[in-house]
Design a protein around this motif. Structure first.
Motif, PDB file in Angstrom:
ATOM      1  N   LYS A 172     -13.877 -13.490  -5.923  1.00 52.68           N
ATOM      2  CA  LYS A 172     -13.627 -13.545  -4.479  1.00 52.68           C
ATOM      3  C   LYS A 172     -12.142 -13.328  -4.200  1.00 52.68           C
ATOM      4  CE  LYS A 172     -15.675 -17.525  -3.534  1.00 52.68           C
ATOM      5  NZ  LYS A 172     -16.146 -18.628  -2.710  1.00 52.68           N
ATOM      6  N   PHE A 173     -11.838 -12.240  -3.505  1.00 52.07           N
ATOM      7  CA  PHE A 173     -10.450 -11.842  -3.276  1.00 52.07           C
ATOM      8  C   PHE A 173      -9.987 -12.172  -1.869  1.00 52.07           C
ATOM      9  CE2 PHE A 173      -8.757  -8.783  -6.554  1.00 52.07           C
ATOM     10  CZ  PHE A 173      -9.693  -9.099  -7.521  1.00 52.07           C
ATOM     11  N   TYR A 174      -8.762 -12.652  -1.765  1.00 47.80           N
ATOM     12  CA  TYR A 174      -8.090 -12.765  -0.472  1.00 47.80           C
ATOM     13  C   TYR A 174      -6.892 -11.829  -0.539  1.00 47.80           C
ATOM     14  CZ  TYR A 174      -6.533 -14.953   3.856  1.00 47.80           C
ATOM     15  OH  TYR A 174      -6.190 -15.181   5.170  1.00 47.80           O
ATOM     16  N   LEU A 175      -6.804 -10.889   0.405  1.00 42.53           N
ATOM     17  CA  LEU A 175      -5.707  -9.917   0.375  1.00 42.53           C
ATOM     18  C   LEU A 175      -4.612 -10.313   1.351  1.00 42.53           C
ATOM     19  CD1 LEU A 175      -7.810  -6.622   0.408  1.00 42.53           C
ATOM     20  CD2 LEU A 175      -7.061  -7.974  -1.554  1.00 42.53           C
ATOM     21  N   LEU A 176      -3.396 -10.429   0.829  1.00 42.02           N
ATOM     22  CA  LEU A 176      -2.261 -10.792   1.677  1.00 42.02           C
ATOM     23  C   LEU A 176      -1.156  -9.772   1.454  1.00 42.02           C
ATOM     24  CD1 LEU A 176      -0.697 -12.789   3.486  1.00 42.02           C
ATOM     25  CD2 LEU A 176      -0.083 -14.044   1.429  1.00 42.02           C
ATOM     26  N   GLY A 177      -0.615  -9.222   2.545  1.00 41.71           N
ATOM     27  CA  GLY A 177       0.430  -8.215   2.362  1.00 41.71           C
ATOM     28  C   GLY A 177       1.380  -8.139   3.533  1.00 41.71           C
ATOM     29  N   SER A 178       2.517  -7.482   3.311  1.00 38.03           N
ATOM     30  CA  SER A 178       3.439  -7.198   4.406  1.00 38.03           C
ATOM     31  C   SER A 178       2.874  -6.036   5.202  1.00 38.03           C
ATOM     32  CB  SER A 178       4.810  -6.816   3.860  1.00 38.03           C
ATOM     33  OG  SER A 178       5.375  -7.901   3.180  1.00 38.03           O
ATOM     34  N   ASP A 179       3.259  -6.011   6.486  1.00 37.68           N
ATOM     35  CA  ASP A 179       2.653  -5.014   7.353  1.00 37.68           C
ATOM     36  C   ASP A 179       3.390  -3.689   7.284  1.00 37.68           C
ATOM     37  OD1 ASP A 179       1.052  -3.825   9.106  1.00 37.68           O
ATOM     38  OD2 ASP A 179       1.434  -5.174  10.783  1.00 37.68           O
ATOM     39  N   TYR A 180       3.139  -2.924   6.256  1.00 35.46           N
ATOM     40  CA  TYR A 180       3.630  -1.550   6.240  1.00 35.46           C
ATOM     41  C   TYR A 180       2.776  -0.727   5.288  1.00 35.46           C
ATOM     42  CZ  TYR A 180       6.451  -2.141   1.934  1.00 35.46           C
ATOM     43  OH  TYR A 180       6.872  -2.338   0.661  1.00 35.46           O
ATOM     44  N   VAL A 181       3.188   0.485   5.073  1.00 36.98           N
ATOM     45  CA  VAL A 181       2.260   1.445   4.477  1.00 36.98           C
ATOM     46  C   VAL A 181       1.815   1.076   3.058  1.00 36.98           C
ATOM     47  CG1 VAL A 181       4.068   3.029   3.729  1.00 36.98           C
ATOM     48  CG2 VAL A 181       1.782   3.895   4.170  1.00 36.98           C
ATOM     49  N   PHE A 182       2.742   0.560   2.228  1.00 34.01           N
ATOM     50  CA  PHE A 182       2.333   0.272   0.846  1.00 34.01           C
ATOM     51  C   PHE A 182       1.243  -0.790   0.763  1.00 34.01           C
ATOM     52  CE2 PHE A 182       3.102  -2.653  -2.764  1.00 34.01           C
ATOM     53  CZ  PHE A 182       2.443  -1.917  -3.733  1.00 34.01           C
ATOM     54  N   PRO A 183       1.431  -2.003   1.348  1.00 32.50           N
ATOM     55  CA  PRO A 183       0.366  -2.999   1.243  1.00 32.50           C
ATOM     56  C   PRO A 183      -0.947  -2.545   1.890  1.00 32.50           C
ATOM     57  CG  PRO A 183       2.407  -4.035   1.912  1.00 32.50           C
ATOM     58  CD  PRO A 183       2.618  -2.567   2.004  1.00 32.50           C
ATOM     59  N   ARG A 184      -0.849  -1.850   3.012  1.00 35.05           N
ATOM     60  CA  ARG A 184      -2.070  -1.420   3.687  1.00 35.05           C
ATOM     61  C   ARG A 184      -2.853  -0.420   2.843  1.00 35.05           C
ATOM     62  NH1 ARG A 184      -3.529  -2.761   8.779  1.00 35.05           N
ATOM     63  NH2 ARG A 184      -2.055  -4.110   9.879  1.00 35.05           N
ATOM     64  N   THR A 185      -2.142   0.547   2.284  1.00 36.41           N
ATOM     65  CA  THR A 185      -2.832   1.533   1.461  1.00 36.41           C
ATOM     66  C   THR A 185      -3.329   0.901   0.175  1.00 36.41           C
ATOM     67  OG1 THR A 185      -1.202   3.059   2.328  1.00 36.41           O
ATOM     68  CG2 THR A 185      -2.656   3.892   0.618  1.00 36.41           C
ATOM     69  N   CYS A 186      -2.487   0.027  -0.390  1.00 42.97           N
ATOM     70  CA  CYS A 186      -2.854  -0.665  -1.620  1.00 42.97           C
ATOM     71  C   CYS A 186      -4.152  -1.453  -1.402  1.00 42.97           C
ATOM     72  CB  CYS A 186      -1.681  -1.555  -2.029  1.00 42.97           C
ATOM     73  SG  CYS A 186      -2.064  -3.090  -2.826  1.00 42.97           S
ATOM     74  N   ASN A 187      -4.267  -2.127  -0.262  1.00 39.41           N
ATOM     75  CA  ASN A 187      -5.463  -2.920  -0.019  1.00 39.41           C
ATOM     76  C   ASN A 187      -6.674  -2.065   0.321  1.00 39.41           C
ATOM     77  OD1 ASN A 187      -4.208  -5.264  -0.649  1.00 39.41           O
ATOM     78  ND2 ASN A 187      -3.742  -5.836   1.463  1.00 39.41           N
ATOM     79  N   LEU A 188      -6.421  -0.893   0.882  1.00 40.11           N
ATOM     80  CA  LEU A 188      -7.502   0.069   1.092  1.00 40.11           C
ATOM     81  C   LEU A 188      -8.159   0.381  -0.255  1.00 40.11           C
ATOM     82  CD1 LEU A 188      -7.896   1.282   3.967  1.00 40.11           C
ATOM     83  CD2 LEU A 188      -6.904   3.388   3.105  1.00 40.11           C
ATOM     84  N   ILE A 189      -7.295   0.562  -1.265  1.00 38.15           N
ATOM     85  CA  ILE A 189      -7.783   0.871  -2.608  1.00 38.15           C
ATOM     86  C   ILE A 189      -8.505  -0.337  -3.191  1.00 38.15           C
ATOM     87  CG2 ILE A 189      -7.045   1.437  -4.960  1.00 38.15           C
ATOM     88  CD1 ILE A 189      -4.696   3.012  -3.608  1.00 38.15           C
ATOM     89  N   VAL A 190      -7.895  -1.520  -3.028  1.00 35.28           N
ATOM     90  CA  VAL A 190      -8.505  -2.735  -3.587  1.00 35.28           C
ATOM     91  C   VAL A 190      -9.901  -2.952  -2.997  1.00 35.28           C
ATOM     92  CG1 VAL A 190      -8.311  -5.245  -3.787  1.00 35.28           C
ATOM     93  CG2 VAL A 190      -6.275  -3.823  -4.018  1.00 35.28           C
TER      94      VAL A 190
END
Lengths: 414, 368
Positions: A172-190
């Motif tokens: 069970k994953f919880y995704l937490l990231g800063s609001d910019y292109v790297f975290p958003r794209t990274c989480n798209l992949i995840v």
């Protein structure tokens, strides 16, 4: 009286500052006249929010340049770095890139950290058909012929990290990231990967860069009861998040986190006690046992101080400078176009092990490792891919594109 | 303020013509890179003119002009981006497959170019009307504008699929079919910038020399009196705020093709405060000062950061502090009033130093 005095005092300070500045420029100009070195550009944020990370990378690049100069330079010529400050501001990065290429006529530029700064300079490098070595892991979906990417793509960091977590019982994953292109794209992949490999998503949250109030997020995490928090926060936010997570009584035993932007240098700021037993996935750890790494760590500490640490992005452009120098030797000229052709397929024994520049997409073959934070702020390497993984800037999970050669990207055939 | 006899006005226009001529000749003695950089400074000078109108003349300090600059710049950026790609790259990597409806009209220059002026102006009207009617002024207004800058940055970063997020809009290729990589295009853009700066200057000059200019100064120096005379200051304030925003938008539109990127970092609080600093350094209440300040501060910034990449911020800090302490009225203020006084004060300082023992009570004369 006092007013007049302080006024002249300030004026004299101002005049001194001007004299010193003009003087040192003149001295620099005089110095450069003695022999003809190869000019290279170094473009990082030396001020602003990103300076905390980027200054160390600049130091790594300068170390490599000094080492190469100490053994005689390249093609018998010394390397002369020209340093510019991108000031954590993307338009400034573009301006300084133009300056390095057009005015200083450098042979190559080593620089940038955030994707935003890379995106800002990319059109400049493409316009003037020049060469940039970019040292940081990023979201991919790019393969410019003018950039050599020495950091990891998603399939060399994020994807193996997620796979490792799933295999080790964190479903069970919880995704937490800063609001910019790297975290958003990274989480798209995840998210695509969780779907494909049998994990579940229990929450997803983005906070602005520089955000420091995490109690709400932490309550949400508590309520969602994930097996792991996949953390792509960047910069100062990590300090706040981990401190507040620990004050909330959550340790790595309760809910472990896996971070993709926290390396040894960041742990110094966060405090190892706040990150104990949490995970990170990288291509390089300071703790690695290769002889090249021991030499690199010793040299870095000798040059910049005992308390300094090395980490993944520092190492990436340390070997980036060496790769470039090797390509210059191979091409027989520092001309960016010829060096760019020569660097493709080149191998180098880097601190992380042997790296190879992929001839089709300009990224680098790299080993992947998972580390667990120890009390001394170093990582215990608990998993390794063993051999270098091929870079894939356009993972099929989120993209239908494929790279034929650097700069030539087409739709994947169905 | 600028109410000297006609002779001096002619004299002033001579200066204007001379400076315009120099600017027009700049391409012959500046390298392509420096010219491009200088063009950027001149776009900043246009923003400074706008800020000077509201701050220097009407006494309203806006610390959020980055927003209007950014709105103009984003309109231009949207147009240029659609010239380069049918679907902007940031949309495709944010998961959009089709161009959002509000982006479509930006494909056309006849829509996008006027919008670079109109959107900032409309937004300024929207902000200005209720705030000025409610008589919000002084530091409260400044804080409000700062908050707006913060909101806009957060909004633009958060709406990555529609705005490009932190990256902003980048990778622009051409303008009206001319490649942005060509030095000739850069020279053309520079020429347009010089022209626009000239027009903006004349517009501001005209505005401040009409009845409106007097009303503005009256707003600054005694708003209540003006109200008692039967004027409605709010309307004038809204009008001048909108014009100022329009100038910022125009500057933003000229900035984008020359720099090749617009990102939220250009519309935040920091750049907005910087814009006010340009005017403060140049001398508020003088149009020349605004232009000089913007060019000088940015030139100093580039000079220091190129030569002292690790220390330049300190130099800039010393520069700002010494300006505030030495020339509180800015360069123009110093030039107009202070230069003689300053000379005499230095002379007097020497005088008092040597004359201290001979003065009646052993103390120097009080310095004014």
């Amino acid at each position: 009286m006092l007013k007049v005095k302080s006024r002249t005092f300030i004026l004299s300070i101002f005049i001194i500052a001007v004299v010193v500045s003009v003087g040192s420029v003149w001295i620099n100009a005089a110095r450069s006249a003695e022999k003809e070195p190869i000019k290279v550009g170094i473009l990082h944020s030396l001020s602003g929010t990103m300076s905390i990370s980027e200054v160390a990378v600049k130091d790594g690049e300068l170390l490599a340049i000094e080492e190469i100069n100490a053994r005689g330079g390249v093609l018998g010529r010394k390397i002369a770095p020209i340093i510019e400050d991108g000031a954590s501001d993307w338009p400034t990065f573009a301006e300084k890139a133009k300056k390095l290429i057009m005015k200083d006529k450098v042979a190559v530029v080593f620089g940038c950290w955030t994707s935003a700064s890379r995106k800002a300079v990319l059109p400049v490098f493409e316009k003037y058909d020049h060469l940039l070595f970019y040292p940081v892991q990023y979201e991919g979906l790019e393969a410019s012929k003018n950039i050599i990417y020495t950091g990891a793509t998603a399939n060399q960091q994020i994807m193996p990290g997620v796979t490792w977590l799933l295999k080790n019982g964190h479903k069970k994953f919880y995704l937490l990231g800063s609001d910019y292109v790297f975290p958003r794209t990274c989480n798209l992949i995840v998210k695509a990967q969780l779907k494909a490999e049998g994990g579940t998503l229990v929450g997803e949250e983005y906070t602005p860069l520089g955000h420091t109030e995490y109690s709400t997020v932490i309550s949400k995490i508590k309520a969602a009861k994930p097996d792991v928090v996949f953390n792509s926060l960047n910069g100062d936010s990590n300090v706040a998040f981990f401190k507040q997570l620990r004050s909330a009584g959550i340790t790595a035993k309760d809910i472990p986190t896996m971070s993709v932007s926290i390396a040894e240098d960041e742990i110094r700021g966060i405090g190892a006690e706040n990150m104990l037993d949490h995970l990170a996935v990288w291509n390089y750890f300071m703790n690695m046992e290769t002889p090249e790494n021991k030499k690199f760590v010793a040299a870095y500490k000798a040059r910049y101080g005992k308390d300094r640490v090395t980490d993944d992005p520092i190492e990436a452009n340390y070997f980036g400078v060496y790769l470039w120098a090797k390509a210059v030797e191979k091409a027989g000229t520092p001309d960016p176009l010829k060096v760019r052709a020569a660097v493709r397929g080149l191998k180098f024994k880097a601190p992380e092990g042997e790296v190879t520049v992929d001839p089709t997409n300009n990224h680098v073959w790299k080993i992947v490792q998972v580390g667990k934070v120890k009390p001394d702020g170093q990582f215990d390497i608990i998993w390794s891919s063993g051999k270098p993984v091929a870079p894939d800037p356009f993972p099929s999970l989120v993209s239908n594109k494929i790279v034929l050669e650097p700069g030539k990207i087409v739709d994947r055939k169905k | 303020m600028d109410t000297k006899p006609a002779k001096s006005a002619i004299f002033r226009f001579k200066w204007f013509a001379l400076v315009m001529l120099l600017l027009a000749l700049a391409p012959f003695f500046l390298s392509d890179f420096r010219l491009n950089l200088f063009g950027k400074f001149l776009t900043f000078a246009i923003v400074a003119l706008g800020i000077d109108l509201i701050w220097g003349y009407a006494g309203i300090l806006s610390l959020g002009h980055g927003v209007y600059f950014g709105l103009g710049a984003y309109c231009m950026g949207a147009y240029l981006k659609l010239q380069a790609e049918d679907l902007p790259d940031f949309m495709s990597w944010s998961g959009l497959t089709e161009l959002p409806r509000f982006w479509k009209p930006f494909y056309h220059a006849w829509f996008a170019l006027p919008m670079t002026l109109l959107i900032p102006m409309l937004f300024a009207l929207l902000v200005g009307f209720p705030t000025f009617r409610a008589r919000i002024k002084g530091v409260y207004f400044s804080i409000l504008t700062q908050a707006l800058a913060l909101i806009f940055v957060t909004l633009f970063i958060g709406q990555q699929p529609y705005t490009g997020g932190t990256n902003g809009i980048t990778n622009l290729q051409s303008i009206f079919g001319f490649s942005l990589a060509e030095p000739a295009t850069m020279r053309g853009l520079y020429a347009v910038t010089v022209l626009m700066l000239g027009i903006a200057y004349l517009l501001c000059h005209w505005l401040t020399h009409t009845q409106l200019g007097k009303v503005l100064v009256a707003i600054r120096d005694g708003e209540n009196r003006l109200r008692f005379l039967g004027y409605n200051p709010a309307l004038f304030k809204v009008l001048i705020f909108a014009i100022s925003a329009g100038l910022a938008g125009l500057a933003g539109a000229l900035f984008v093709p020359q720099v090749g990127i617009i990102s939220p970092s250009m519309m935040g609080i920091l750049p907005s405060v910087e814009m006010a600093i340009w005017v403060a350094v140049g001398g508020r209440g003088t149009l020349k000062g605004a232009v000089i300040g913007a060019v000088l501060v940015n030139a100093a910034k580039s000079y220091f950061s190129e030569n002292f990449p690790e220390l330049w911020l300190y130099f800039l800090g010393v520069l700002f502090i010494s300006f505030v302490l030495l020339f509180p009225q800015g360069i123009m203020g110093f030039w107009r009033k202070g230069r003689f006084k300053w000379m005499t004060s230095i002379l007097r300082w020497r005088e008092t130093r040597f004359a201290r023992s001979s003065s009646p009570n052993g103390l120097p004369r009080k310095y004014h």
